[in-house]
Design a protein around this motif. Structure first.
Motif, PDB file in Angstrom:
ATOM      1  N   ASN A 151       0.820  -1.200   0.000  1.00 27.11           N
ATOM      2  CA  ASN A 151       0.000   0.000   0.000  1.00 27.11           C
ATOM      3  C   ASN A 151       0.861   1.261   0.000  1.00 27.11           C
ATOM      4  OD1 ASN A 151      -2.794   1.273   0.449  1.00 27.11           O
ATOM      5  ND2 ASN A 151      -1.615   2.113   2.149  1.00 27.11           N
ATOM      6  N   ASN A 208      -6.059  -3.990   0.107  1.00 27.83           N
ATOM      7  CA  ASN A 208      -4.874  -3.142  -0.035  1.00 27.83           C
ATOM      8  C   ASN A 208      -3.916  -3.700  -1.083  1.00 27.83           C
ATOM      9  OD1 ASN A 208      -5.732  -1.295   1.879  1.00 27.83           O
ATOM     10  ND2 ASN A 208      -4.570  -2.199   3.550  1.00 27.83           N
ATOM     11  N   ASN A 262      -5.460  -3.316  -4.590  1.00 25.54           N
ATOM     12  CA  ASN A 262      -5.376  -1.910  -4.981  1.00 25.54           C
ATOM     13  C   ASN A 262      -3.962  -1.552  -5.420  1.00 25.54           C
ATOM     14  OD1 ASN A 262      -6.404   0.913  -5.077  1.00 25.54           O
ATOM     15  ND2 ASN A 262      -4.931   1.197  -3.427  1.00 25.54           N
TER      16      ASN A 262
END
Length: 282
Positions: free
Chosen positions: A194, A235, A238
């Motif tokens: 992240n 996370n 993403n």
């Protein structure tokens, strides 16, 4: 507090806060933390009974950060940040070791809108810039590296913080994954991905996300160190999605998708909502 039997000195106050913070769901411990933070608000930091050393400050900040919605704890963290910003780092009371630096950065990052906490995190970043990684006070372990990357990534507008995220990425690139200091658990892997994904233009950060993706493709999702919960999977997904067409990231995304279709998958509802970063802390 301040009177017998509660006429505690600095070390005792910090030790009590540290002990109570390890049971954040217990109302008695929570109330005691609140009382300690309220008591400190009326004292002068640097003078007895608040003449804390480096370890005390780190323990207090870490303890108070576990109760971010308590107004007294919030004020106490801000006050610690303000006090430390005016000190000379590397000298008492700011002669912090690796664990203390990571704990402070993690604690201050939980109040990203407070200017004193933001300044303190930036100060930590500037201080670390002049140190040799892998040697004291920068002999960080896996959890500490993940916490630092996560904390610094929340202030991408600060040059020192942005540089430190990249430096962590560069440092990890030269390490053997699965061995100290890169024996990351699920939460730490998700936090690192992240953090690095927030600087997609940095070659080192891109390389580290790819390395995490490659590392995960050789592991069994659902088993340590890849026993991710829904938030951590979100996370990771993403982060990998920032580089569409990158074979390693695409393969990791496919693996996450297949894992979510398995009967033992975690609840996937969180994948549709806001992504929030979890914080590991000892």
């Amino acid at each position: 507090m301040g009177e017998a039997p509660c006429n505690f000195n600095a070390q005792k106050l910090a030790n009590l806060a540290n002990a109570f913070s390890k049971q954040p769901d217990d109302n008695h411990c929570k109330n005691a933390i609140g009382q300690i933070s309220q008591y400190l608000t009326g004292k002068t930091l640097g003078e007895a009974p608040c003449d804390f050393n480096a370890q005390d400050f780190a323990n207090l900040a870490n303890a108070f950060s576990k109760f971010p919605h308590d107004s007294h704890c919030k004020s106490a963290i801000e006050r610690i940040a303000r006090y430390l910003t005016g000190q000379t780092w590397g000298e008492a009371p700011c002669n912090f070791n690796a664990q203390e630096l990571a704990n402070l950065a993690n604690a201050f990052s939980k109040q990203p809108d407070d200017r004193h906490c933001k300044s303190a995190i930036e100060r930590i970043a500037r201080y670390l810039t002049g140190q040799t990684w892998g040697e004291a006070p920068c002999n960080f372990n896996a959890q500490q590296l993940a916490n630092l990357a996560n904390a610094f990534s929340k202030q991408p507008e600060a040059i020192a913080c942005k540089s430190m995220v990249e430096r962590i990425a560069q440092y990890l690139a030269g390490q053997t994954w699965g061995e100290a200091p890169c024996n990351f658990n699920a939460q730490e892997l998700a936090n690192l991905a992240n953090a690095f994904s927030k600087q997609p233009e940095a070659i080192a950060c891109k390389s580290m996300v790819e390395r995490i993706a490659r590392y995960l493709t050789g592991k069994t999702l659902g088993e340590a160190p890849c026993d991710f919960n829904a938030q951590q999977l979100a996370n990771l997904a993403n982060a990998f999605s920032r580089w569409p067409g990158e074979p390693l990231c695409d393969k990791a995304l496919e693996k996450i998708a297949l894992h979510l279709q398995s009967p033992q998958r975690p609840q996937a509802s969180n994948l549709l909502g806001p992504v929030e970063v979890s914080h590991g802390q000892s």
